[in-house]
Design an enzyme around this catalytic site. Structure first.
Site, PDB file in Angstrom:
ATOM      1  N   GLU A   1      46.070  40.718  76.392  1.00 49.06           N
ATOM      2  CA  GLU A   1      47.310  39.960  76.352  1.00 49.06           C
ATOM      3  C   GLU A   1      48.406  41.013  76.571  1.00 49.06           C
ATOM      4  O   GLU A   1      48.797  41.708  75.639  1.00 49.06           O
ATOM      5  CB  GLU A   1      47.495  39.247  75.016  1.00 49.06           C
ATOM      6  CG  GLU A   1      48.753  38.383  74.988  1.00 49.06           C
ATOM      7  CD  GLU A   1      49.008  37.742  73.626  1.00 49.06           C
ATOM      8  OE1 GLU A   1      49.454  36.586  73.593  1.00 49.06           O
ATOM      9  OE2 GLU A   1      48.774  38.407  72.598  1.00 49.06           O
TER      10      GLU A   1
ATOM     11  N   ASP B   1      44.729  40.850  71.378  1.00 53.73           N
ATOM     12  CA  ASP B   1      46.018  40.232  71.072  1.00 53.73           C
ATOM     13  C   ASP B   1      47.126  41.281  71.147  1.00 53.73           C
ATOM     14  O   ASP B   1      46.977  42.399  70.629  1.00 53.73           O
ATOM     15  CB  ASP B   1      45.947  39.623  69.664  1.00 53.73           C
ATOM     16  CG  ASP B   1      47.208  38.901  69.277  1.00 53.73           C
ATOM     17  OD1 ASP B   1      47.510  37.870  69.905  1.00 53.73           O
ATOM     18  OD2 ASP B   1      47.904  39.368  68.355  1.00 53.73           O
TER      19      ASP B   1
END
Length: 796
Positions: free
Chosen positions: A480, A424
């Protein structure tokens, strides 16, 4: 991950500072004792907090003597639990609690603490926030470099939970948060025990009760039943982004243990039927779902606010904190093992960009109380950098922190058998750490180096370590490739030819083209080819692009074609949160209640998006529930809702099982059957040919809303795919193939079940015959906003 509010919750109630604090803080004098002898100078030990707490016993404690006499005294043995356990010096490695023959070794890094003690709890005493036994650590015998360590010899220690108490400077303006009134969780704890039931506060509505780590047993008793890594090639993956609790929590799941690892196991056959062979789990590390509860009724449902990275979320276990968290570990292992049995890999969404401790107003839970200036990115006056949008930023490229992250990844691969990780806000892992300097990172000076905190690094040490780690070799790594500080690295993330990326540019381009925006035909064609403009020059392959249209944050697939605007008022932030730039189109009317013609168009558009996803080179990923048209009512940032809006609706899936779900299941199957739709490398001009309304004449003009291609395929012979995103219907010319004829397989302009013609469809032959006058002339009619797939067959 969408931006969440910084943690401003009040810290949990603090345990009282220990009695005898002055003695505990006093630096020990004398030589370092041999580990095996386990000796130390006599003197009063630190009393544990709580009326019933027991101090560590020392043999032959004498009245305090003058300094010369004290120096001459021999070190004496120490015991805990009334003599049941012996206290020895211990070893500085490995970090964490390690079960060894005869006892447990504890080791924790803290560079700035002046004193430390090991706090042991029984489960009952933990609930009462009372320390059962406290073992002061001698700064000479129990410290090597910046690692505090102790060995507790005896069987009784295995039944305990543990934490640490650190003392030192408390000066937030200098980035120091040492506070002896706090007992903090070991970052290396393999399970964290606090509240046992999801969403239920501790007594007195305490949302942050005392937490403690599980002390491991000497030997694992879990039966993996011969489980081994599946090692699926990434080009063959179909990824399903899934929230563990949300997948089975709704009553319609009819599972015995809804919202748990075991509940999800009972639905794995559904995913296999859907054609999924890889689950991307939203955060399953330990987090506090009641993080916002003290100031609102919101829940931290998504879990992007980690309290401990080694521990599986205990309240996702059917057993809760039973067996001191061991049940959660074993149930997670069952989930992975049973997924592997069905040919499904498990990838974890990991949040190494920030923690639940938030900014300076957040609680002291673990990292902050152990070594705040090491674990967090700090400005010169102690302020927290906030590249995560959540109050703090993990100091990823600090040598200690990056070693911690690699240790954690290794643990989840070797002990928990996961197959990979999605990072993330991974761009944070490329930023220079606090007090960044070449000696700190590389061990030597570099000429002309003026890099400051947070600067993006070309070769970030953490990403380098992960990419070249021998144990993590072959593990799937997905970035990401952006963060909340404005760093956007899609196509440019440091990759070592290993890292894949969530392709946000694919998402944006596909949304624009499918809804009929001018100027995107060429960019859309690149998406179909695996985004070579992003990945080919750097040596990567199409399967390094994880293609998606929708994910957990943002609109669902159904909402993408239903709403032009977001509706996030229920989040309690006056509709300010969530993305404003959604590239959505409501097909002519806002909201679910629309005319029949609009609803039909929306069904076509959802299918068009799914067709695009499945015929594009790269790795397709779709979000849980999109296969049946799950709606969140236009809320594009549902991180805080533990109810139906985030739950998989098994009843809705059944209601529409002959509609969108059927189409999605057949499309994933079709992709797997076509060798050409999962190529090892980017397609060449020999494999792929572009077409316009007429074969061989593609239209790349600004106003073009039509893209078609034909692709040679080893199993199907050849396939023809076309997208008409104009508001006008069109009759397209098909490539002539003497001795062969084109047969339709997919036409999103038709109602189910004729949107996908399977071999066993009763009316299949009649349906094809109705179009024979077109097909015999190498033509095919397409509705506005529709897509088709045809397959070449011998003309018999």
């Amino acid at each position: 991950m969408a931006q969440q509010l910084p943690c401003v919750s009040a810290a949990r109630p603090l345990l009282a500072a220990p009695a005898g604090l002055g003695l505990w803080r006093r630096a020990a004098r004398g030589r370092r004792a041999n580990v095996a002898r386990g000796e130390r100078r006599g003197g009063a030990g630190l009393r544990a907090a709580g009326a019933t707490a027991r101090p560590v016993a020392s043999l032959a404690v004498e009245p305090e003597a003058d300094e010369d006499e004290e120096e001459a005294e021999e070190e004496v043995e120490r015991y805990a639990f009334g003599g049941a356990c012996r206290v020895l010096a211990g070893m500085p490695a490995p970090l964490g609690a390690t079960a060894l023959d005869g006892g447990v070794n504890f080791a924790v890094y803290s560079s700035g603490a002046t004193a430390a003690s090991l706090c042991l709890f029984t489960p009952d005493d933990l609930k009462a926030e009372t320390v059962t036994e406290e073992v002061p650590l001698d700064p000479v015998r129990n410290r090597t470099g910046n690692v505090w360590h102790v060995f507790i010899q005896g069987e009784k220690v295995h039944a305990m939970l543990y934490g640490y108490r650190f003392d030192g400077v408390f000066a937030p303006e200098r980035g120091q948060y040492y506070d002896a009134s706090n007992i903090v969780v070991d970052p290396y704890a393999k399970a964290v025990v606090s509240r046992g039931e999801y969403g239920v506060p501790a007594p007195d509505d305490d949302c942050w009760p005392q937490m403690a780590g599980m002390i491991p047993l000497p030997h694992s008793t879990f039966d993996w039943q011969g489980d081994l890594p599946l090692q699926l090639h990434q080009k063959d993956l179909v990824i399903y982004e899934m929230h563990l609790r949300g997948f089975t929590k709704h009553d319609s799941s009819n599972t015995k243990h809804p919202g748990t690892y075991i509940g999800a196991v009972s639905k794995l056959d559904y995913l296999k039927e859907l054609g999924v062979n890889c689950i991307e789990l939203m955060p399953c590390h330990e987090f506090n779902e009641l993080e916002y509860f003290s100031s609102s009724s919101k829940m931290n449902f998504w879990g992007y606010s980690t309290t401990n990275f080694f521990s599986p979320m205990s309240r996702y276990s059917s057993g809760g904190i039973r067996n001191s968290g061991l049940d959660a570990i074993n149930e997670f292992k069952v989930f992975v093992r049973e997924a592997h049995k069905r040919g499904i890999e498990v990838i974890m969404d990991v949040v190494f960009n920030h923690t639940a401790e938030g900014n300076e107003k957040g609680p002291i839970l673990s990292f902050r109380g152990i070594d705040n200036s090491t674990y967090y990115m700090l400005a010169p006056k102690g302020e927290f950098y906030n590249y995560s949008g959540c109050g703090n930023t993990f100091n990823c490229n600090h040598p200690v922190v990056r070693e911690f992250i690699v240790d954690c990844l290794r643990y989840w691969v070797t002990e928990m058998h996961v197959d990979g990780f999605r990072f993330d806000l991974a761009s944070i892992m490329t930023r220079a750490c606090s007090l960044w300097d070449p000696v700190n990172v590389y061990g030597g000076p570099m000429d002309g180096d003026m890099i400051t905190t947070g600067t993006p690094l070309v070769t970030p040490p953490l990403v380098d370590m992960i990419s070249n780690d021998p144990i993590l070799g072959g593990v799937k790594l997905i970035a990401e490739a952006w963060d909340a500080g404005g760093l956007y690295q899609v196509g440019h993330f440091p990759h070592w030819n290993i890292w894949s990326e969530w392709n946000g540019k694919y998402r944006d381009t596909v949304r624009q083209f499918i809804k009929g925006t001018d100027g995107f035909a060429g960019a859309f064609a690149e998406c179909l080819c695996g985004s070579p403009q992003l990945y080919q020059a750097g040596g990567r392959k199409p399967w390094h692009s994880v293609n998606f249209v929708c994910a957990h944050d943002g609109f669902t697939l159904a909402d993408l074609v239903t709403y032009n605007n977001k509706y996030n008022l229920s989040n309690g932030e006056n509709n300010r949160d969530g993305e404003n730039h959604n590239l959505s189109w409501n097909c002519g009317e806002e909201g679910e209640f629309a005319s029949l013609s609009v609803r039909r168009l929306r069904k076509r558009q959802m299918r068009n998006f799914f067709v695009c996803l499945m015929v594009s080179q790269g790795v397709p990923m779709f979000y849980m529930g999109d296969e049946y048209g799950h709606t969140k009512g236009g809320n594009n940032n549902t991180y805080c809702h533990d109810h139906y809006v985030n739950y998989f609706r098994w009843d809705k899936k059944e209601e529409q099982s002959s509609d969108l779900y059927r189409f999605c299941r057949l499309m994933t199957k079709f992709r797997k059957e076509c060798e050409s739709l999962g190529l090892e490398d980017f397609p060449t001009s020999e494999q792929l040919h572009w077409h316009g309304h007429q074969p061989g004449k593609p239209d790349w003009s600004e106003g073009s809303r039509f893209v078609a291609f034909s692709m040679k395929d080893e199993t199907k012979g050849e396939i023809y795919v076309a997208f008409n995103t104009s508001h006008l219907p069109v009759v397209v010319g098909l490539p002539e193939r003497p001795g062969f004829r084109w047969e339709p397989v997919v036409d999103t302009g038709k109602a189910a079940p004729y949107d996908f013609l399977t071999e066993d469809l009763p009316d299949r032959a009649l349906t094809i015959k109705q179009f024979s006058h077109f097909l015999n002339s190498n033509l095919y009619p397409m509705l506005s906003y529709s897509s088709i797939i045809l397959v070449l067959h011998p003309d018999i």
